[in-house]
Motif scaffolding. Structure first.
Motif, PDB file in Angstrom:
ATOM      1  N   ARG A 125       0.740  -0.851   0.192  1.00  0.00           N
ATOM      2  CA  ARG A 125       0.296   0.179   0.020  1.00  0.00           C
ATOM      3  C   ARG A 125       0.794   1.317  -0.133  1.00  0.00           C
ATOM      4  NH1 ARG A 125      -3.914  -1.512   4.857  1.00  0.00           N
ATOM      5  NH2 ARG A 125      -5.536  -3.622   3.573  1.00  0.00           N
ATOM      6  N   GLU A 126       2.026   1.342   0.865  1.00  0.00           N
ATOM      7  CA  GLU A 126       3.073   2.388   1.040  1.00  0.00           C
ATOM      8  C   GLU A 126       3.930   1.955  -0.932  1.00  0.00           C
ATOM      9  OE1 GLU A 126       5.362   2.747   4.423  1.00  0.00           O
ATOM     10  OE2 GLU A 126       4.576   1.201   4.736  1.00  0.00           O
ATOM     11  N   TRP A 127       3.953   1.271  -1.535  1.00  0.00           N
ATOM     12  CA  TRP A 127       4.196   1.526  -3.045  1.00  0.00           C
ATOM     13  C   TRP A 127       3.582   1.855  -3.756  1.00  0.00           C
ATOM     14  CZ3 TRP A 127       7.879   1.629  -5.651  1.00  0.00           C
ATOM     15  CH2 TRP A 127       7.975   1.877  -7.070  1.00  0.00           C
ATOM     16  N   GLU A 128       2.752   1.320  -3.454  1.00  0.00           N
ATOM     17  CA  GLU A 128       1.422   2.248  -4.355  1.00  0.00           C
ATOM     18  C   GLU A 128       1.285   3.843  -4.545  1.00  0.00           C
ATOM     19  OE1 GLU A 128      -1.779  -0.457  -3.800  1.00  0.00           O
ATOM     20  OE2 GLU A 128      -0.896  -1.766  -4.985  1.00  0.00           O
ATOM     21  N   TYR A 129       1.435   4.024  -3.096  1.00  0.00           N
ATOM     22  CA  TYR A 129       1.301   5.492  -3.443  1.00  0.00           C
ATOM     23  C   TYR A 129       2.662   6.364  -3.546  1.00  0.00           C
ATOM     24  CZ  TYR A 129       0.034  10.122  -1.182  1.00  0.00           C
ATOM     25  OH  TYR A 129       0.477  10.991  -0.783  1.00  0.00           O
ATOM     26  N   LEU A 130       3.486   5.931  -2.922  1.00  0.00           N
ATOM     27  CA  LEU A 130       4.833   6.596  -3.296  1.00  0.00           C
ATOM     28  C   LEU A 130       4.632   6.010  -4.609  1.00  0.00           C
ATOM     29  CD1 LEU A 130       7.230   5.410  -0.872  1.00  0.00           C
ATOM     30  CD2 LEU A 130       6.082   7.527  -0.532  1.00  0.00           C
ATOM     31  N   ARG A 131       5.312   4.992  -6.019  1.00  0.00           N
ATOM     32  CA  ARG A 131       5.101   5.328  -6.617  1.00  0.00           C
ATOM     33  C   ARG A 131       3.698   6.216  -8.228  1.00  0.00           C
ATOM     34  NH1 ARG A 131       3.957   2.461 -11.662  1.00  0.00           N
ATOM     35  NH2 ARG A 131       5.826   1.752 -12.650  1.00  0.00           N
ATOM     36  N   ASN A 132       3.132   6.060  -7.054  1.00  0.00           N
ATOM     37  CA  ASN A 132       2.116   7.311  -8.168  1.00  0.00           C
ATOM     38  C   ASN A 132       2.069   8.370  -7.764  1.00  0.00           C
ATOM     39  OD1 ASN A 132       0.696   4.717  -8.993  1.00  0.00           O
ATOM     40  ND2 ASN A 132      -0.818   4.722  -7.474  1.00  0.00           N
ATOM     41  N   LEU A 134      11.027   6.611  -8.523  1.00  0.00           N
ATOM     42  CA  LEU A 134      10.931   5.125  -7.649  1.00  0.00           C
ATOM     43  C   LEU A 134      10.835   4.686  -8.769  1.00  0.00           C
ATOM     44  CD1 LEU A 134       9.143   5.732  -4.399  1.00  0.00           C
ATOM     45  CD2 LEU A 134      11.271   6.146  -5.101  1.00  0.00           C
ATOM     46  N   TYR A 135      10.473   4.926 -10.281  1.00  0.00           N
ATOM     47  CA  TYR A 135       9.749   3.554 -11.376  1.00  0.00           C
ATOM     48  C   TYR A 135      10.402   2.810 -11.692  1.00  0.00           C
ATOM     49  CZ  TYR A 135       5.658   7.434 -12.749  1.00  0.00           C
ATOM     50  OH  TYR A 135       4.316   8.112 -12.162  1.00  0.00           O
ATOM     51  N   GLN A 136      12.045   2.670 -11.875  1.00  0.00           N
ATOM     52  CA  GLN A 136      12.584   1.976 -11.376  1.00  0.00           C
ATOM     53  C   GLN A 136      12.915   0.847 -10.854  1.00  0.00           C
ATOM     54  OE1 GLN A 136      13.796   1.858 -15.362  1.00  0.00           O
ATOM     55  NE2 GLN A 136      12.629   3.436 -15.915  1.00  0.00           N
ATOM     56  N   THR A 137      12.364   1.487  -9.460  1.00  0.00           N
ATOM     57  CA  THR A 137      12.674  -0.188  -8.721  1.00  0.00           C
ATOM     58  C   THR A 137      11.918  -1.329  -9.324  1.00  0.00           C
ATOM     59  OG1 THR A 137      10.735   1.366  -7.369  1.00  0.00           O
ATOM     60  CG2 THR A 137      13.656   1.585  -7.154  1.00  0.00           C
ATOM     61  N   LYS A 138      11.938  -2.022  -8.417  1.00  0.00           N
ATOM     62  CA  LYS A 138      11.406  -3.416  -8.719  1.00  0.00           C
ATOM     63  C   LYS A 138      10.581  -3.808  -7.624  1.00  0.00           C
ATOM     64  CE  LYS A 138      12.182  -3.605 -12.981  1.00  0.00           C
ATOM     65  NZ  LYS A 138      10.984  -3.228 -13.623  1.00  0.00           N
ATOM     66  N   ILE A 139       9.467  -4.711  -7.073  1.00  0.00           N
ATOM     67  CA  ILE A 139       8.618  -5.111  -6.060  1.00  0.00           C
ATOM     68  C   ILE A 139       8.296  -6.422  -5.927  1.00  0.00           C
ATOM     69  CG2 ILE A 139       5.916  -4.486  -5.924  1.00  0.00           C
ATOM     70  CD1 ILE A 139       6.800  -3.347  -3.184  1.00  0.00           C
ATOM     71  N   GLY A 140       8.611  -6.870  -4.878  1.00  0.00           N
ATOM     72  CA  GLY A 140       8.291  -8.342  -5.316  1.00  0.00           C
ATOM     73  C   GLY A 140       8.099  -9.073  -2.991  1.00  0.00           C
TER      74      GLY A 140
END
Length: 247
Positions: A190-197, A202-208
């Motif tokens: 949830r944090e990641w989606e907010y921050l990326r948007n 942060l567009y080049q980072t990858k999450i998994g």
């Protein structure tokens, strides 16, 4: 006529007890953690922040909300600042002696791994979180003065990774990962989606996700030791009522 007015006043007081008027105003300090609680153009936002405001209102406790860094919040609890609460914190052995914990406020999602552009393929080649954290060639970015939960904190302390520990907001640590200053960090989706948007960096980072990652963790409202048992009970009752309404 005066007797009628007095009787009406007594009736109002009986129906609407203003116990909070006799109590000190409680400062509710909170750390920025979007999208749960954050500032946008100086305006307080975030669904967890709004829920906590409703809980204190339901508990009839007068409050003033104030943004503060994590380190300062826990320093205030440790030094015995009075009439003081905060929220969205995990329990651990360091915190329980200096603060009172409410009933469960919120279940946070499990952490995911946010990888830097240059390290992503190396990171996600690991089969498990345990394998990842045993890799001495990687740097783990840690937000200082916060807990990642008892289980993950223990894994971090035992990690063979290099540790890059900074007293910054999660969004700044995410930028450090994006700039390859750390190989990876822990963040919930949830944090990641907010921050990326909201942050093109942060567009080049990858999450998994990796196997062996601890499950979601309970978080709580925490209050200074001088907050009375009766006030804590009102907070707990309000948590039960408000969170039930949210389900």
């Amino acid at each position: 006529m005066h007797k009628i007015q007095i009787s009406l006043c007594a009736l109002v007081l009986a129906l609407f007890p203003f116990q909070s008027n006799a109590e000190e105003t409680i400062t509710v300090a909170w750390r920025i953690k979007a999208p749960y609680q954050y500032l946008e153009n100086g305006i307080e936002k975030g669904y967890l922040l709004e829920q906590v405001k409703q809980i204190f209102a339901q508990a009839q406790i007068r409050t003033q909300f104030s943004v503060a860094p994590s380190k300062r919040i826990w320093s205030n609890f440790s030094t015995g600042v009075k009439n003081y609460c905060s929220f969205d914190w995990y329990k651990n052995s360091e915190r329980e002696p200096v603060a009172q914990f409410s009933e469960v406020l919120h279940l946070t999602p499990p952490y995911s791994v946010l990888a830097s552009p240059t390290a992503a393929s190396h990171i996600f080649a690991h089969a498990s979180l345990q394998s990842l954290m045993a890799d001495p060639s990687l740097t783990l970015g840690i937000v200082d003065s916060v807990s990642y939960g008892t289980e993950l904190d223990a894994m971090i302390n035992a990690s063979k990774n290099k540790i890059e520990r900074n007293n910054v907001l999660p969004m700044i640590m995410a930028r450090m990962v994006a700039a390859n200053r750390a190989s990876y960090m822990f963040i919930d989706k949830r944090e990641w989606e907010y921050l990326r948007n909201n942050d093109a960096y942060l567009y080049q980072t990858k999450i998994g996700d990796l196997s062996g990652t601890p499950t979601g963790i309970n978080s709580y409202i925490v209050c200074s030791k001088d907050i009375s048992a009766e006030q804590m009970q009102r907070i707990n009752s309000a948590i039960q009522k408000i969170t039930k309404l949210k389900k």
